[in-house]
Design a protein around this motif. Structure first.
Motif, PDB file in Angstrom:
ATOM      1  N   VAL A 215      13.540  -3.473  -1.509  1.00  0.00           N
ATOM      2  CA  VAL A 215      13.571  -3.669  -2.950  1.00  0.00           C
ATOM      3  C   VAL A 215      12.671  -4.858  -3.278  1.00  0.00           C
ATOM      4  O   VAL A 215      12.786  -5.921  -2.667  1.00  0.00           O
ATOM      5  N   VAL A 216      11.756  -4.656  -4.214  1.00  0.00           N
ATOM      6  CA  VAL A 216      10.846  -5.716  -4.664  1.00  0.00           C
ATOM      7  C   VAL A 216      11.204  -6.056  -6.106  1.00  0.00           C
ATOM      8  O   VAL A 216      11.387  -5.157  -6.934  1.00  0.00           O
ATOM      9  N   ARG A 217      11.304  -7.344  -6.406  1.00  0.00           N
ATOM     10  CA  ARG A 217      11.584  -7.782  -7.772  1.00  0.00           C
ATOM     11  C   ARG A 217      10.317  -7.557  -8.612  1.00  0.00           C
ATOM     12  O   ARG A 217       9.261  -8.116  -8.324  1.00  0.00           O
TER      13      ARG A 217
ATOM     14  N   ARG B  89      20.009   1.147   3.332  1.00  0.00           N
ATOM     15  CA  ARG B  89      18.711   1.762   3.040  1.00  0.00           C
ATOM     16  C   ARG B  89      17.691   1.362   4.099  1.00  0.00           C
ATOM     17  O   ARG B  89      16.687   0.708   3.792  1.00  0.00           O
ATOM     18  N   PRO B  90      17.909   1.708   5.352  1.00  0.00           N
ATOM     19  CA  PRO B  90      16.951   1.282   6.380  1.00  0.00           C
ATOM     20  C   PRO B  90      15.557   1.834   6.088  1.00  0.00           C
ATOM     21  O   PRO B  90      15.400   2.969   5.651  1.00  0.00           O
TER      22      PRO B  90
ATOM     23  N   VAL C 230      12.076  -2.427  -7.815  1.00  0.00           N
ATOM     24  CA  VAL C 230      11.421  -1.185  -7.427  1.00  0.00           C
ATOM     25  C   VAL C 230      11.504  -1.073  -5.907  1.00  0.00           C
ATOM     26  O   VAL C 230      11.439  -2.070  -5.197  1.00  0.00           O
ATOM     27  N   ILE C 231      11.659   0.149  -5.435  1.00  0.00           N
ATOM     28  CA  ILE C 231      11.831   0.387  -4.001  1.00  0.00           C
ATOM     29  C   ILE C 231      10.520   0.874  -3.392  1.00  0.00           C
ATOM     30  O   ILE C 231       9.859   1.765  -3.944  1.00  0.00           O
ATOM     31  N   PHE C 232      10.171   0.288  -2.236  1.00  0.00           N
ATOM     32  CA  PHE C 232       8.987   0.665  -1.478  1.00  0.00           C
ATOM     33  C   PHE C 232       9.361   0.844  -0.009  1.00  0.00           C
ATOM     34  O   PHE C 232      10.340   0.242   0.457  1.00  0.00           O
ATOM     35  N   PRO C 233       8.574   1.622   0.746  1.00  0.00           N
ATOM     36  CA  PRO C 233       8.764   1.660   2.194  1.00  0.00           C
ATOM     37  C   PRO C 233       8.501   0.264   2.767  1.00  0.00           C
ATOM     38  O   PRO C 233       7.484  -0.368   2.431  1.00  0.00           O
ATOM     39  N   SER C 234       9.395  -0.210   3.593  1.00  0.00           N
ATOM     40  CA  SER C 234       9.269  -1.560   4.150  1.00  0.00           C
ATOM     41  C   SER C 234       7.960  -1.760   4.889  1.00  0.00           C
ATOM     42  O   SER C 234       7.328  -2.822   4.775  1.00  0.00           O
TER      43      SER C 234
ATOM     44  N   ALA D 248       0.866  -1.189   0.000  1.00  0.00           N
ATOM     45  CA  ALA D 248       0.000   0.000   0.000  1.00  0.00           C
ATOM     46  C   ALA D 248       0.900   1.235   0.000  1.00  0.00           C
ATOM     47  O   ALA D 248       1.137   1.857   1.035  1.00  0.00           O
ATOM     48  N   ALA D 249       1.443   1.557  -1.165  1.00  0.00           N
ATOM     49  CA  ALA D 249       2.336   2.717  -1.303  1.00  0.00           C
ATOM     50  C   ALA D 249       2.580   2.969  -2.779  1.00  0.00           C
ATOM     51  O   ALA D 249       2.456   2.062  -3.610  1.00  0.00           O
TER      52      ALA D 249
END
Length: 141
Positions: A93-95, A88-89, A43-47, A18-19
């Motif tokens: 990264v999501v594939r 990158r705390p 792609v990078i998302f907030p954890s 959800a971001a």
């Protein structure tokens, strides 16, 4: 805000995000080549925006950057799903290939191009870095 769903090849690990998508890159580092036999699109998302069902396995490794990277993957089918870095705390990264709609995210940058094999299909229309991406310095307030 956008939402995304995805999962592994066998379906034992699923996730919801959800971001809005952050930066998306094609990575040609040797570690990504080893896990994918090619470059990986990420792609990078907030954890904290990622909810995972199932129990991914994990593997920790020190990257060329010196950071510890934790890669999470399906223990049953081996699909690489996520990676987290001590550099990158709070970001994961999501594939992109694991998204249910991978066309929802378009990479804008090629990174670690200096490590790409001679046969790599590197999109010349994307920004390129021979190593890691250059991160703009944060403004001081």
């Amino acid at each position: 805000m956008t939402s995304f769903t995805g999962g592994c090849l066998c379906g034992q690990v699923r996730y919801e995000i959800a971001a809005d998508a952050g930066p998306s890159r094609v990575c040609w580092c040797r570690d990504c080549q080893r896990i994918a036999s090619n470059g990986t699109v990420n792609v990078i998302f907030p954890s904290d925006a990622i909810q995972v069902s199932g129990s991914p396995a994990k593997h920790d490794k020190t990257a060329d950057s010196g950071n510890t990277v934790t890669r999470r993957f399906c223990a049953h089918c081996g699909t690489q799903l996520f990676s987290d870095s001590t550099g990158r705390p709070g970001l994961t990264v999501v594939r992109v290939g694991t998204l249910d709609e991978p066309s929802a995210v378009k990479p804008t940058t090629n990174i670690w191009v200096g490590s790409a094999p001679s046969w790599a299909c590197v999109d010349p229309s994307l920004e390129q870095f021979d190593g890691p991406p250059v991160v703009a310095p944060q403004a001081k307030t």
